[in-house]
Scaffold this motif. Structure first.
Motif, mmCIF file in Angstrom:
data_model
loop_
_atom_site.group_PDB
_atom_site.id
_atom_site.type_symbol
_atom_site.label_atom_id
_atom_site.label_comp_id
_atom_site.label_asym_id
_atom_site.label_seq_id
_atom_site.Cartn_x
_atom_site.Cartn_y
_atom_site.Cartn_z
ATOM 1 N N HIS A 57 0.830 -1.211 0.000
ATOM 2 C CA HIS A 57 0.000 0.000 0.000
ATOM 3 C C HIS A 57 0.860 1.256 0.000
ATOM 4 N N GLU A 58 2.044 1.150 0.577
ATOM 5 C CA GLU A 58 2.913 2.332 0.675
ATOM 6 C C GLU A 58 3.295 2.849 -0.708
ATOM 7 N N GLU A 59 3.533 1.893 -1.631
ATOM 8 C CA GLU A 59 4.031 2.290 -2.956
ATOM 9 C C GLU A 59 2.929 2.701 -3.923
ATOM 10 N N TYR A 60 1.669 2.484 -3.549
ATOM 11 C CA TYR A 60 0.583 2.700 -4.507
ATOM 12 C C TYR A 60 0.403 4.193 -4.796
ATOM 13 N N SER A 61 -0.023 4.489 -6.037
ATOM 14 C CA SER A 61 -0.116 5.900 -6.426
ATOM 15 C C SER A 61 -1.079 6.661 -5.507
ATOM 16 N N VAL A 62 -0.738 7.919 -5.242
ATOM 17 C CA VAL A 62 -1.573 8.762 -4.376
ATOM 18 C C VAL A 62 -2.222 9.812 -5.272
ATOM 19 N N PHE A 63 -3.519 9.671 -5.479
ATOM 20 C CA PHE A 63 -4.218 10.502 -6.463
ATOM 21 C C PHE A 63 -3.939 11.983 -6.262
ATOM 22 N N GLU A 64 -4.056 12.434 -5.007
ATOM 23 C CA GLU A 64 -4.029 13.874 -4.764
ATOM 24 C C GLU A 64 -2.631 14.487 -4.847
ATOM 25 N N SER A 65 -1.602 13.644 -5.086
ATOM 26 C CA SER A 65 -0.270 14.262 -5.226
ATOM 27 C C SER A 65 0.029 14.585 -6.699
ATOM 28 N N GLN A 66 -0.932 14.280 -7.586
ATOM 29 C CA GLN A 66 -0.689 14.555 -9.016
ATOM 30 C C GLN A 66 -0.750 16.040 -9.323
ATOM 31 N N LYS A 67 -0.178 16.398 -10.463
ATOM 32 C CA LYS A 67 -0.221 17.792 -10.893
ATOM 33 C C LYS A 67 -1.623 18.129 -11.413
ATOM 34 N N THR A 68 -1.899 19.433 -11.524
ATOM 35 C CA THR A 68 -3.202 19.849 -12.054
ATOM 36 C C THR A 68 -3.003 20.933 -13.121
ATOM 37 N N TYR A 69 -3.788 20.800 -14.186
ATOM 38 C CA TYR A 69 -3.821 21.848 -15.223
ATOM 39 C C TYR A 69 -5.299 22.151 -15.427
ATOM 40 N N ALA A 70 -5.880 22.953 -14.574
ATOM 41 C CA ALA A 70 -7.328 23.179 -14.455
ATOM 42 C C ALA A 70 -7.993 21.914 -13.904
ATOM 43 N N LEU A 71 -7.740 20.761 -14.518
ATOM 44 C CA LEU A 71 -8.207 19.488 -13.966
ATOM 45 C C LEU A 71 -6.963 18.677 -13.582
ATOM 46 N N TRP A 72 -7.180 17.511 -12.962
ATOM 47 C CA TRP A 72 -6.041 16.680 -12.551
ATOM 48 C C TRP A 72 -5.389 16.017 -13.761
ATOM 49 N N GLU A 73 -4.062 15.947 -13.717
ATOM 50 C CA GLU A 73 -3.374 15.171 -14.752
ATOM 51 C C GLU A 73 -3.322 13.744 -14.234
ATOM 52 N N ARG A 74 -4.188 12.898 -14.764
ATOM 53 C CA ARG A 74 -4.338 11.585 -14.136
ATOM 54 C C ARG A 74 -3.273 10.600 -14.594
ATOM 55 N N GLU A 75 -2.594 10.026 -13.590
ATOM 56 C CA GLU A 75 -1.619 8.971 -13.898
ATOM 57 C C GLU A 75 -2.361 7.641 -13.988
ATOM 58 N N PRO A 76 -1.702 6.599 -14.510
ATOM 59 C CA PRO A 76 -2.390 5.298 -14.586
ATOM 60 C C PRO A 76 -2.858 4.833 -13.203
ATOM 61 N N LEU A 77 -3.998 4.143 -13.180
ATOM 62 C CA LEU A 77 -4.504 3.577 -11.923
ATOM 63 C C LEU A 77 -4.636 2.063 -12.136
ATOM 64 N N ARG A 78 -3.569 1.361 -11.788
ATOM 65 C CA ARG A 78 -3.546 -0.068 -12.070
ATOM 66 C C ARG A 78 -4.293 -0.835 -10.979
ATOM 67 N N VAL A 79 -5.215 -1.687 -11.425
ATOM 68 C CA VAL A 79 -6.072 -2.416 -10.486
ATOM 69 C C VAL A 79 -6.100 -3.888 -10.887
ATOM 70 N N GLU A 80 -5.972 -4.759 -9.878
ATOM 71 C CA GLU A 80 -6.093 -6.198 -10.148
ATOM 72 C C GLU A 80 -7.550 -6.592 -9.918
ATOM 73 N N LEU A 81 -8.130 -7.247 -10.925
ATOM 74 C CA LEU A 81 -9.555 -7.576 -10.848
ATOM 75 C C LEU A 81 -9.748 -9.066 -10.670
ATOM 76 N N SER A 82 -10.723 -9.457 -9.833
ATOM 77 C CA SER A 82 -11.147 -10.861 -9.908
ATOM 78 C C SER A 82 -12.661 -10.901 -9.832
ATOM 79 N N LEU A 83 -13.217 -11.828 -10.610
ATOM 80 C CA LEU A 83 -14.677 -11.913 -10.673
ATOM 81 C C LEU A 83 -15.225 -12.499 -9.383
ATOM 82 N N VAL A 84 -16.312 -11.936 -8.897
ATOM 83 C CA VAL A 84 -16.938 -12.480 -7.693
ATOM 84 C C VAL A 84 -17.631 -13.788 -8.082
ATOM 85 N N GLN A 85 -17.349 -14.840 -7.327
ATOM 86 C CA GLN A 85 -17.938 -16.147 -7.690
ATOM 87 C C GLN A 85 -19.377 -16.243 -7.212
#
Ligand code: HEM
Length: 513
Positions: free
Chosen positions: A485-513
């Protein structure tokens, strides 16, 4: 001669510092020295993407009113919302859109969002019914259709060998496709092809160029030289993008259909009550931008905060999966009762507002009052959302993600997680809910609030119903799975140019059985 000119320049330079700091009508308002005497620190911070964080730092240091430039004051008191953005009253004239930012479209015409005060009501009125709750109900099946496609694509990835996706892209594709279809009857086809349309990729670069252009506009006497130095590709891209949205409008106007999309409401009016065609073209490209980027930013930020706060994610998953027993039950009406989901959105709006900067306005020429302060005409003013919402005087534990602060104390969900600071029924009683106005207020507030909430609720509820979301796992040397969790991207530390400059948000998905 050179010496005389140099001497004159030094005198002018020093006297403007002395005047701006000690004799200017705004000199009584605190602010960092360089910012209060020159405009360039503000312009530099803006074009380098740091303005939002700099402004927060200054409000934390100086309090609720900060002078951010010789002629600009920033307010974070909740009263400032109605004083700056509210309706015209007998003793209070409407504050004006700041032309530094409110520039015409490439066809030379101002869009709805930038329209002059005298034109704005005429241009806004035809769109109002298109964004009503009733219109939204008629459009729900179109929105659901794109979320079906989103679920289908994510299911395919979840079943693959590498079930990790960049959710930022999927949210953007979904909201762009929806607004393309709802607005003009044509999807951008991003989700189906799993790729950005040219129009969309251009937009992200355009926001950066917009910040640079605004920074240059602060210096009208050298603006033409500086604009000449800007890369020509920026202008070509802006023109190409505008051309594309004009084509969409023209195609839609020619189409013979009884489809209830956004333009249908405008086109059904008599010609004299409509926007002119150039106005409609300029406004269409704003609707596509405003209608997609802020909502997908909000979904990206929500996912980021939930993944960084797994107990809150668990609580939300619990709410969704215990409320619905089939995905078909997840509708606009049924998601309205998800109180924890609503609280999560409120808390994300507070911590990472999609429009994090001050929405710029100018005090009318005859002067005006904000929070009881009489300001001279033409002062630049605004409420910087990111700074206002994290101000320690407005919220307890201002930087912590605690959706419970938005719940009623009687709610069954009102209890702390293990990671929360201890809280009880009185802990949040002084939280200043009124300051959080992510959609702005007054005659120029967001016209798309209902649509934004509809998309956010449906996407998030269906996503959590179908999938378990995780921060992508790593393996250590022994092959053990690690979640960092320490290394995961922190949304609010991104730069802004009127809106947020969004960096990739990598997510691991698994289907609910
Ligand atoms: C979470 C999502 C959204 C947020 C936080 C948001 C926020 C805002 C804000 C703060 C403004 C005021 C801007 C200003 O005064 O300069 C605004 C205006 C506007 N928004 Fe949104 N917006 C969102 C979603 C949408 C959606 C889905 C649409 C649909 C097309 C939309 C369309 C517009 C338009 C057309 C305006 C200009 C209104 C006018 O000037 O009369 N927005 N929005």
């Amino acid at each position: 001669m050179t010496l005389v000119l140099l001497g004159l320049f030094v005198i002018f330079f020093l006297s403007s510092i002395i005047y701006n700091r000690w004799f200017h009508p705004l000199s009584k308002y605190p602010g960092p020295f360089l910012w209060t005497v020159f405009r360039w620190p503000f312009a530099w911070s803006l074009q380098s993407g740091n303005l939002v964080h700099d402004t927060k730092r200054f409000h934390d240091r100086y309090g609720k009113i900060v002078r951010l430039a010789p002629n600009e004051v920033s307010f974070i008191d909740p009263q400032a919302w109605s004083d700056i953005y509210g309706h015209h009253k007998k003793d209070h004239k409407e504050f004006i859109k700041n032309p530094i930012w409110a520039q015409p479209a490439p066809n030379g015409v101002l869009s709805l969002i930038n329209a002059k005060e005298k034109d704005h009501p005429r241009m806004r009125k035809p769109f109002v019914p298109a964004f009503s709750v009733k219109a939204l109900k008629d459009q729900e099946h179109i929105i659901q259709q794109y979320i079906d496609l989103l679920m289908k694509q994510l299911t395919r990835h979840a079943n693959s060998d590498l079930p990790i996706v960049d959710m930022k892209d999927y949210y953007s594709w979904t909201t762009f496709d929806i607004i393309g279809d709802l607005g003009f009857g044509e999807s951008f086809d991003c989700l189906r092809k799993e790729t950005y349309h040219d129009w969309v990729s251009f937009l992200f670069g355009h926001l950066k160029d917009g910040a640079l252009q605004a920074s240059i506009n602060f210096y009208p006497w050298i603006a033409s030289i500086l604009f000449a130095l800007m890369p020509k590709s920026a202008y070509r891209a802006a023109k190409a993008h505008f051309e594309l949205s004009s084509q969409k409008v023209r195609r839609r106007m020619r189409a013979e259909t009884d489809r209830k999309d956004i333009l249908s409401y405008v086109l059904s009016l008599k010609e004299e009550k409509r926007l002119t065609i150039p106005e409609l073209e300029a406004t269409s490209s704003i609707i596509i931008l405003a209608g997609s980027e802020s909502t997908s930013t909000m979904l990206t930020a929500t996912t980021n905060f939930l993944l960084r706060n797994p107990e809150k994610l668990e609580k939300l998953v619990q709410e969704v999966r215990s409320t619905f027993h089939s995905e078909l039950q997840i509708t606009l009406a049924s998601t309205d009762c998800l109180e924890y989901l609503r609280a999560v959105f409120q808390e994300v709006f507070r911590l990472a507002p999609p429009v994090p900067t001050q929405i710029p306005r100018i005090v009318p020429p005859e002067g005006g009052s904000v929070c009881g302060h009489n300001l001279p005409g033409n002062t630049f003013v605004g409420v910087p959302q990111f700074a206002a919402y994290r101000y320690p005087g407005h919220f307890i534990f201002p930087d912590r993600f605690i959706p419970e602060r938005w719940l009623s104390k009687e709610s069954e969900m009102f209890y702390p997680s293990h990671s929360d600071p201890v809280f009880h029924s009185a802990t949040f009683q002084n939280d200043c809910h009124a300051v959080v106005q992510p959609f702005s207020v007054g005659p120029r507030n967001c016209i798309g609030v209902n649509l934004a909430f509809a998309e956010m609720r449906l996407v998030m509820a269906r996503l959590l119903y179908n999938f378990d979301l995780n921060i992508p796992r790593k393996r250590d040397a022994q092959g053990n799975t690690l979640v960092d969790h320490e290394e995961y991207s922190v949304f609010e530390s991104q730069k802004t140019y009127a809106l947020w400059e969004r960096e990739p948000l990598r997510v691991e998905l698994s289907l609910v059985q």
